[in-house]
Scaffold this active site. Structure first.
Site, PDB file in Angstrom:
ATOM      1  N   GLU A  43      44.433   4.684  64.907  1.00  0.00           N
ATOM      2  CA  GLU A  43      43.644   4.628  63.682  1.00  0.00           C
ATOM      3  C   GLU A  43      44.426   5.173  62.490  1.00  0.00           C
ATOM      4  O   GLU A  43      44.372   4.609  61.382  1.00  0.00           O
ATOM      5  CB  GLU A  43      42.338   5.411  63.874  1.00  0.00           C
ATOM      6  CG  GLU A  43      41.476   5.562  62.637  1.00  0.00           C
ATOM      7  CD  GLU A  43      40.959   4.243  62.072  1.00  0.00           C
ATOM      8  OE1 GLU A  43      40.430   4.268  60.947  1.00  0.00           O
ATOM      9  OE2 GLU A  43      41.097   3.193  62.744  1.00  0.00           O
ATOM     10  N   HIS A 103      59.537   5.068  77.098  1.00  0.00           N
ATOM     11  CA  HIS A 103      59.571   3.703  77.619  1.00  0.00           C
ATOM     12  C   HIS A 103      59.913   2.689  76.526  1.00  0.00           C
ATOM     13  O   HIS A 103      59.582   1.503  76.665  1.00  0.00           O
ATOM     14  CB  HIS A 103      58.233   3.356  78.277  1.00  0.00           C
ATOM     15  CG  HIS A 103      57.944   4.186  79.488  1.00  0.00           C
ATOM     16  ND1 HIS A 103      58.411   3.868  80.743  1.00  0.00           N
ATOM     17  CD2 HIS A 103      57.269   5.354  79.624  1.00  0.00           C
ATOM     18  CE1 HIS A 103      58.020   4.793  81.608  1.00  0.00           C
ATOM     19  NE2 HIS A 103      57.317   5.707  80.949  1.00  0.00           N
ATOM     20  N   ASN A 125      14.709   8.888  48.579  1.00  0.00           N
ATOM     21  CA  ASN A 125      16.007   8.806  49.250  1.00  0.00           C
ATOM     22  C   ASN A 125      16.045   9.910  50.289  1.00  0.00           C
ATOM     23  O   ASN A 125      15.771  11.067  49.975  1.00  0.00           O
ATOM     24  CB  ASN A 125      17.136   8.984  48.228  1.00  0.00           C
ATOM     25  CG  ASN A 125      18.510   8.999  48.857  1.00  0.00           C
ATOM     26  OD1 ASN A 125      18.701   8.513  49.969  1.00  0.00           O
ATOM     27  ND2 ASN A 125      19.470   9.582  48.171  1.00  0.00           N
ATOM     28  N   CYS A 172      20.129   5.868  49.279  1.00  0.00           N
ATOM     29  CA  CYS A 172      19.490   4.951  48.349  1.00  0.00           C
ATOM     30  C   CYS A 172      19.682   5.442  46.922  1.00  0.00           C
ATOM     31  O   CYS A 172      20.160   6.545  46.686  1.00  0.00           O
ATOM     32  CB  CYS A 172      18.002   4.841  48.665  1.00  0.00           C
ATOM     33  SG  CYS A 172      17.639   4.429  50.397  1.00  0.00           S
TER      34      CYS A 172
END
Length: 606
Positions: A479, A502, A98, A2
């Protein structure tokens, strides 16, 4: 994560606070509020949603003063509502906070037995009651805050004002940033540098365990034990936009560096170390009759789900399937009440993921959300939600949200395994210790940035990349390739390394870098074989390996070393150098890193 602002001086505090909060809105935008001391009384203005709503509320109901505190919220405890918005006011004491108070439930029960009445669902309101109780005994505001924080367990940056002492603001810090801005006849508190720059460039950064008293004449800093602290201000010469990014060139780079903190915040307060268990508040999804788990997500969150499949089948010992939400919603899945569906979304607003959850609920399945945004559509739709605490993620390419999702899946699998006696107390304790050590290991992984930047300079002109991994690190290859595609616009593909022969091996030549993710796990000998195949065909090999690895130097032209970790947590560590590699290649190519072309942070349409 925050945003806090405090001001005392000759200017109109309302304008200074609202301006400061605008510059901190990236830290949270669920709700906001200000508290102004006017003629010895505290006046509050609070609003749900982005800061523009608070500004409109202040315009409808004006107020003016020379001292006040403000807050923009990223909800952790309690929904984004006006009652849960900060500041919290009790007995003439207003508080903004916070962080996370881990023992707030126990303290709340104790205070309620003593007659306290609570108006919100937040952990922060505990602080206003504790401080108020001390001031009623005659304590100064600083001594009241000092006594209050002695009773809390967790993290905090706090700012407080009191009607009894209208000439000062008191703050304290523990593991959350708090900055003092020293002006001429005016002083500020802030969570981050941007909020103070229009008032002053002279700043003092509080350290953990310190308390500050600010007045118009400056600041007095002490330890929580009352020992004086002498620290000279430093002069900030950043531009405002650079300051918003904490000195980093891009939000994405800042968010990469925030991952150790984000991971810690995600598991903070949930670990029962001696019991080898996890505490999940109000978890009521039945597990005993579950015969199959489905993980559904899109994009980076889908890659997290692929890692989660391995972890769930190892720790929970239940068949687990992974589906792209965009495909899942259009087929006829074999879903019934014996299925558990876990939907993963940073924003909680991903249209395909929401549609998938609605469909499986219609078929009677139990649903869990893993999400970073409280009160998002996904958290409202799911039966129960695991909230990650990555904080606002501004960069479109997800980094810290991804690694906190991996931690969330790890904790859920451990919790399920313990509930169903698949994991012993001893094994659970060992898994928890591995998680506790992860943030520091991630800090160490970040130290490889200089080496990674050098590698980026060698390869940024290439038009194609291949990423290889096995087991839990196959999704990390996907990713890594996605990160490069998203922000550098270079074509990249991730493959399971065993699939090379493959078909994909036909792509290998001296112009195609191959990033091989090869920690020293069970598949390591096979990965060495894959690297030999690439080397034999003249490929450019970049190996991401365990820090103690002694075998890859002769095989790979470039080596990035990462600390060893549990096989289940290695993917989170391996993601870091791949994020940095994509980032530095994108910097060299001059692309728009935080807002890549054609992409949006949250995909809310099909």
């Amino acid at each position: 994560m925050c945003g806090i602002v405090g001001y005392i001086g000759e200017r109109d505090a309302v304008g200074v606070l609202l301006d400061g909060l605008r510059k901190l809105e990236y830290r949270g935008y669920d709700s906001s509020g200000i508290a102004i001391l006017i003629d010895g009384a505290v006046e509050l203005r609070r609003s749900v949603g982005k800061l523009a709503r608070l500004a409109a509320e202040v315009q409808r109901h004006p107020l003016s003063g020379r001292i006040g505190i403000g807050h923009t919220r990223w909800a952790t405890h309690g929904r984004p509502t006006e009652e849960n918005a900060h500041p919290h006011l009790e007995g003439g004491v207003a508080v903004v906070h916070n962080g996370i108070i881990e023992n707030y439930l126990a303290l709340k029960e104790e205070l309620m037995r003593e007659g306290a009445r609570f108006k919100s669902e937040t952990d922060t309101e505990i602080l206003s009651h504790l401080i108020c109780a001390e001031t009623k005994k005659g304590a100064s505001l600083e001594d009241a805050l000092r006594e209050a924080v002695k009773r809390v367990k967790g993290t905090y940056a706090i700012a407080a004002v009191s009607e009894r002492e209208p000439g000062k603001i008191v703050g304290a810090r523990m593991e959350c940033p708090l900055i003092v801005g020293i002006g001429n006849g005016e002083t500020m508190l802030s969570s981050d540098i941007p909020a103070i720059l229009d008032v002053t460039r002279r700043a003092i950064f509080l350290h953990d365990g310190e308390l500050v008293i600010i007045t118009r004449d400056g600041a007095v800093i002490e330890t929580l034990d009352g020992e004086p602290v002498n620290r000279e201000p430093v002069v900030i010469d950043w531009s405002p936009i650079m300051a918003e990014k904490g000195g980093f060139r891009h939000f994405m780079r800042k968010e990469i560096s925030e991952q150790p903190r984000a991971i810690t915040d995600t598991f903070r307060g949930l670990l029962l170390e001696e019991a080898g268990d996890v505490f999940l508040d109000r978890f009521d999804v039945p597990l005993i009759d579950i015969e199959r788990v489905y993980l559904t997500a899109c994009g980076t969150s889908w890659h997290a789900a692929l890692v989660g499949k391995y972890i769930f089948e190892e720790l929970f010992r239940i068949p687990t399937e992974v589906d792209l939400a965009s495909e899942f919603r259009y087929r006829n899945p074999l879903i019934d009440k014996k299925c558990l569906v876990i939907a993963i979304s940073q924003s909680g607003e991903t249209a395909d993921t929401l549609a998938a959850v609605r469909e499986v609920k219609r078929r009677g399945a139990s649903t869990i959300a893993i999400c970073n945004v409280m009160e998002s559509s996904l958290t409202r739709e799911a039966d129960w939600s695991f909230m990650t605490h990555a904080g606002p993620e501004i960069g479109v390419a997800s980094t810290k949200a991804f690694t906190t999702q991996l931690v969330a899946l790890y904790l859920l699998a451990l919790y399920f395994g313990r509930r169903t006696n698949k994991i012993t107390q001893e094994a659970g304790a060992a898994l928890i210790q591995e998680l506790i050590r992860l943030p520091k290991k991630m800090d160490k992984a970040l130290e490889e940035e200089g080496r990674i930047e050098q590698i980026a300079r060698k390869h940024f002109h290439c038009r194609d990349f291949i990423y290889l991994g096995r087991g839990l690190n196959y999704p990390i290859a996907l990713e890594g390739a996605l990160k490069l595609k998203e922000i550098s616009y270079i074509h990249a593909e991730g493959y399971a390394a065993g699939e090379m022969k493959h078909g994909p091996i036909a792509l290998i030549d001296e112009e195609v870098p191959v990033v091989a993710i090869a920690p020293q796990d069970l598949s390591y000998p096979k990965m060495l074989g894959n690297m030999e195949e690439i080397k034999a065909r003249g490929g450019r090999l970049i190996a991401v390996v365990s820090e103690s690895d002694t075998n890859v130097a002769g095989r790979a032209g470039d080596v990035i070393r990462v600390p060893e970790a549990s096989v289940y947590l290695t993917p989170a560590l391996m993601a870091v150098p791949l994020q940095l590699l994509a980032y530095h290649i994108a910097v060299l190519k001059g692309t728009d890193i935080d807002q890549p072309r054609n992409l949006a942070k949250s995909v809310t349409v099909e």
